[in-house]
Write an enzyme that holds these catalytic residues in place. Structure first.
Site, PDB file in Angstrom:
ATOM      1  N   HIS A   1     -37.400  -7.237 -23.331  1.00  0.00           N
ATOM      2  CA  HIS A   1     -37.574  -5.805 -23.069  1.00  0.00           C
ATOM      3  C   HIS A   1     -38.437  -5.118 -24.143  1.00  0.00           C
ATOM      4  O   HIS A   1     -38.954  -4.030 -23.908  1.00  0.00           O
ATOM      5  CB  HIS A   1     -36.216  -5.097 -23.033  1.00  0.00           C
ATOM      6  CG  HIS A   1     -35.548  -5.069 -21.691  1.00  0.00           C
ATOM      7  ND1 HIS A   1     -36.167  -4.566 -20.557  1.00  0.00           N
ATOM      8  CD2 HIS A   1     -34.300  -5.435 -21.307  1.00  0.00           C
ATOM      9  CE1 HIS A   1     -35.315  -4.642 -19.532  1.00  0.00           C
ATOM     10  NE2 HIS A   1     -34.174  -5.170 -19.960  1.00  0.00           N
TER      11      HIS A   1
ATOM     12  N   GLU B   1     -36.809  -4.394 -15.254  1.00  0.00           N
ATOM     13  CA  GLU B   1     -35.887  -5.534 -15.214  1.00  0.00           C
ATOM     14  C   GLU B   1     -36.480  -6.795 -14.587  1.00  0.00           C
ATOM     15  O   GLU B   1     -36.191  -7.902 -15.039  1.00  0.00           O
ATOM     16  CB  GLU B   1     -34.581  -5.145 -14.516  1.00  0.00           C
ATOM     17  CG  GLU B   1     -33.794  -4.047 -15.238  1.00  0.00           C
ATOM     18  CD  GLU B   1     -33.357  -4.410 -16.672  1.00  0.00           C
ATOM     19  OE1 GLU B   1     -33.361  -5.599 -17.033  1.00  0.00           O
ATOM     20  OE2 GLU B   1     -33.029  -3.467 -17.431  1.00  0.00           O
TER      21      GLU B   1
ATOM     22  N   ASP C   1     -27.684   5.013 -11.622  1.00  0.00           N
ATOM     23  CA  ASP C   1     -26.825   3.849 -11.776  1.00  0.00           C
ATOM     24  C   ASP C   1     -26.744   3.019 -10.497  1.00  0.00           C
ATOM     25  O   ASP C   1     -26.517   1.819 -10.538  1.00  0.00           O
ATOM     26  CB  ASP C   1     -25.421   4.365 -12.122  1.00  0.00           C
ATOM     27  CG  ASP C   1     -24.790   3.538 -13.205  1.00  0.00           C
ATOM     28  OD1 ASP C   1     -25.507   3.206 -14.158  1.00  0.00           O
ATOM     29  OD2 ASP C   1     -23.588   3.238 -13.090  1.00  0.00           O
TER      30      ASP C   1
END
Ligand code: BES
Ligand code: ZN
Length: 599
Positions: free
Chosen positions: A297, A316, A373
């Site tokens: 990351h 991601e 989320d």
């Protein structure tokens, strides 16, 4: 096409922030923070350096955060400020009127019990049992619950912080960190590279440091430091492998912080200082791909940052791909293949779970009016990775690596949205090559649900062997006779995730006696086994289940275990009883998902 054009200045609204950076934008902050464990409160002031062109106001995000004063620094007196209406998940916009000459604003603030980023731990919830602990989790939109900020990933700023803590504790931030405690409890931090707000972090506890090499080290409680030093000894090598692949590490040091087990994630890529769960300390270095992930990351995410949470797959998906390239460099192709296969299995599982909301299985998400989320699924991770592997297989590794390298260096310290990625892909790799464009089918991968047809599932010889042995056991071979001595954690996980659905209790017992799953010291193996124990009502494992759920707060383990329990009436009663005991140990990230199911 001009890629240097900075999207921060393009007028467009991030659906998860009240800020309007194209009008007035944050550039740098100097914070003073005091951490009060007795009152469980952070009080602070920040001098916010801003840039604007004749804007009449600047808007910050806040949520369950109390504002105590606002000054225009040049005026040295309080100014009027207002709030927008409160919105679910998002909190409020703090609107501060500006004068044409305003360049600095001072804001005073205090956190509240509703500041969802924070978890205040009692000494009993730590490894050492004698000192309290505090940590933050800002991603995705919780930074605004502990600091006023423009809480949108397309806004980047530098910062300093002067942090005051009880003198027997050490504070750490996503910044240049201290390796030792001092007497007065006052510490100065600096983050010289501009970062988005979701990477802001603070941890305070009885923490000590051990080096892992030239640029890497680990912070942990004294009781955990030795095990952590052994477990993460490969970190420096991972860093070298990552640089070899996609260019120099831009952040100076790379350290790890091992948190208490209530940490709600496996890892969080806070710049210069990855936060990690202690549940990856297995004693045999078998769960370190998580470190590779958070390290990756440092390029995918921290350097080139998803512009909004609808573009989360850019963070991601690239990171999962990169993580496995790092693991391949250290441990070879077979090792990486095992990780890919386990990930692919999880992707298939997620596609199944999301079959009623297929639009959530597109890479590009539409999370307007929803909690970001909800975008945190295997789609971003494993479908994103699969898409990049598909691209790699079509153009070859050499071209693909050059493309990714250019992607990071062209857009470093900028944000990236999916459309801009698609343009870059077109220009750098596809170049109007019709055949390639068709075979890649990027539009379907990105904007259509599911996995496009024609992608061969990953296969690995190591797992075929496991499958053969599993079949032997199912057809009567005693478990002791299976050649498992050299199996790694990953082979065991493949074994456990592919056990027949209709195991009998004697079979469960037989496996447990042979392999000791219930008391496994490996949290991944134990959690996988406990799911079977719940499904099959294998009560011998229930004390271990309760101990696990009370100790560990990592949401990835909690959700499947509680959900499996909730499938029967008896299980529901047990789940609710355990949850009552366990809930005080969970971070709000975990309770906000679990309360809905269990209260
Ligand atoms: N950045 C994520 C964690 C995250 C994502 C927190 C979105 C809040 C919102 C981190 O890099 C991550 O992906 N962690 C994974 C581990 C990884 C090996 C898949 C986790 O915590 O399980
Ligand atoms: Zn990640």
């Amino acid at each position: 096409m001009d890629f240097s054009n900075n999207p921060q200045t393009k007028p467009f609204q991030d659906p998860h922030s009240f800020s309007t950076p194209e009008e007035a934008v944050l550039q740098h902050v100097d914070w003073h923070l005091t951490v009060d464990f007795r009152r469980k409160k952070i009080t602070g002031t920040g001098v916010y350096h801003i840039q604007h062109r004749q804007a009449d106001q600047i808007i910050f995000d806040i949520h369950h955060l109390q504002i105590t004063h606002v000054w225009l620094e040049e005026e040295e007196k309080e100014t009027e400020y207002t709030f927008t209406e409160e919105k679910p998940f998002l909190g409020q916009g703090l609107k501060i009127p500006l004068k044409p000459e305003t360049r600095k604003i001072q804001i005073g603030f205090e956190t509240t019990p509703g500041s969802a980023a924070l978890q205040w731990l009692e000494p009993s919830q730590t490894a050492g049992k004698t000192q309290p602990f505090l940590f933050t989790q800002s991603q995705a939109i919780l930074a605004r619950t502990w600091l006023p900020c423009q809480d949108s990933p397309r806004v980047r700023f530098t910062y300093t912080a002067r942090v005051q803590v009880p003198s027997h504790l050490l504070p750490l931030m996503s910044a240049h960190n201290h390796q030792e405690r001092n007497k007065d409890g006052i510490y100065f931090f600096q983050m010289a590279q501009p970062i988005p707000s979701y990477l802001l972090s603070l941890a305070v506890g009885d923490l000590v440091f051990a080096p892992l090499g030239e640029r890497c080290g680990v912070y942990a409680e004294p009781a955990t430091l030795e095990a952590a030093t052994y477990e993460f000894a490969e970190t420096e090598q991972m860093l070298a492998a990552a640089e070899q692949l996609y260019g120099p590490y831009q952040w100076g040091r790379y350290d790890l912080l091992i948190l208490p087990p209530s940490f709600p994630f496996g890892g969080m890529e806070n710049p210069k200082l990855t936060f990690a769960t202690p549940t990856i300390i297995a004693g045999d270095r078998s769960l370190t791909s998580l470190v590779a992930h958070e390290l990756a990351h440092s390029w995918s995410g921290n350097l080139v940052t998803n512009a909004t949470w609808n573009d989360f797959w850019l963070n991601e998906g690239f990171t999962v791909y990169f993580e496995r390239r790092i693991m391949e460099a250290l441990h070879g192709r077979d090792y990486a293949q095992m990780l890919h296969t386990l990930g692919y299995q999880e992707l298939l599982h997620t596609l199944d779970e999301l079959s009623n909301t297929p639009q959530d299985t597109c890479l590009k998400l539409h999370l307007e009016n929803r909690n970001p989320d909800e975008g945190l699924t295997e789609i971003a991770y494993e479908k994103g990775n699969l898409f990049l592997r598909h691209l790699e297989s079509l153009v070859g590794r050499e071209k693909f690596d050059a493309f990714v390298h250019r992607y990071f260096s062209t857009f470093q310290f900028q944000s990236m949205d999916t459309a801009r990625f698609e343009l870059f892909l077109e220009k750098e790799l596809l170049n109007e090559n019709e055949a390639l464009t068709q075979r890649l089918n990027a539009t379907a991968w990105i904007h259509a649900p599911g996995i496009p047809a024609g992608v061969a599932p990953v296969k690995t010889a190591l797992f075929e062997k496991v499958a053969t042995e599993l079949e032997k056991w199912v057809t009567g071979t005693p478990p002791q006779e299976l050649p498992t001595t050299h199996w790694s954690t990953h082979e065991w996980l493949y074994f456990l995730t592919n056990l027949p659905k209709n195991l009998t209790l004697p079979q469960m017992q037989e496996l447990d006696e042979a392999f000791g799953f219930t008391s496994s010291k490996n949290a991944e193996i134990q959690a996988e086994w406990l799911k079977h124990a719940v499904t099959q009502q294998y009560k011998e494992a229930f004390p271990a289940l309760e101990t696990f759920l009370v100790r560990v707060g990592r949401r990835k383990f909690l959700l499947p275990l509680y959900k499996t329990l909730l499938q029967t009436a008896e299980g529901t009663a047990l789940a609710k009883e355990i949850y009552k005991k366990a809930r005080p140990n969970y971070h709000s990230v975990s309770t906000s998902s679990l309360d809905a199911l269990l209260l």
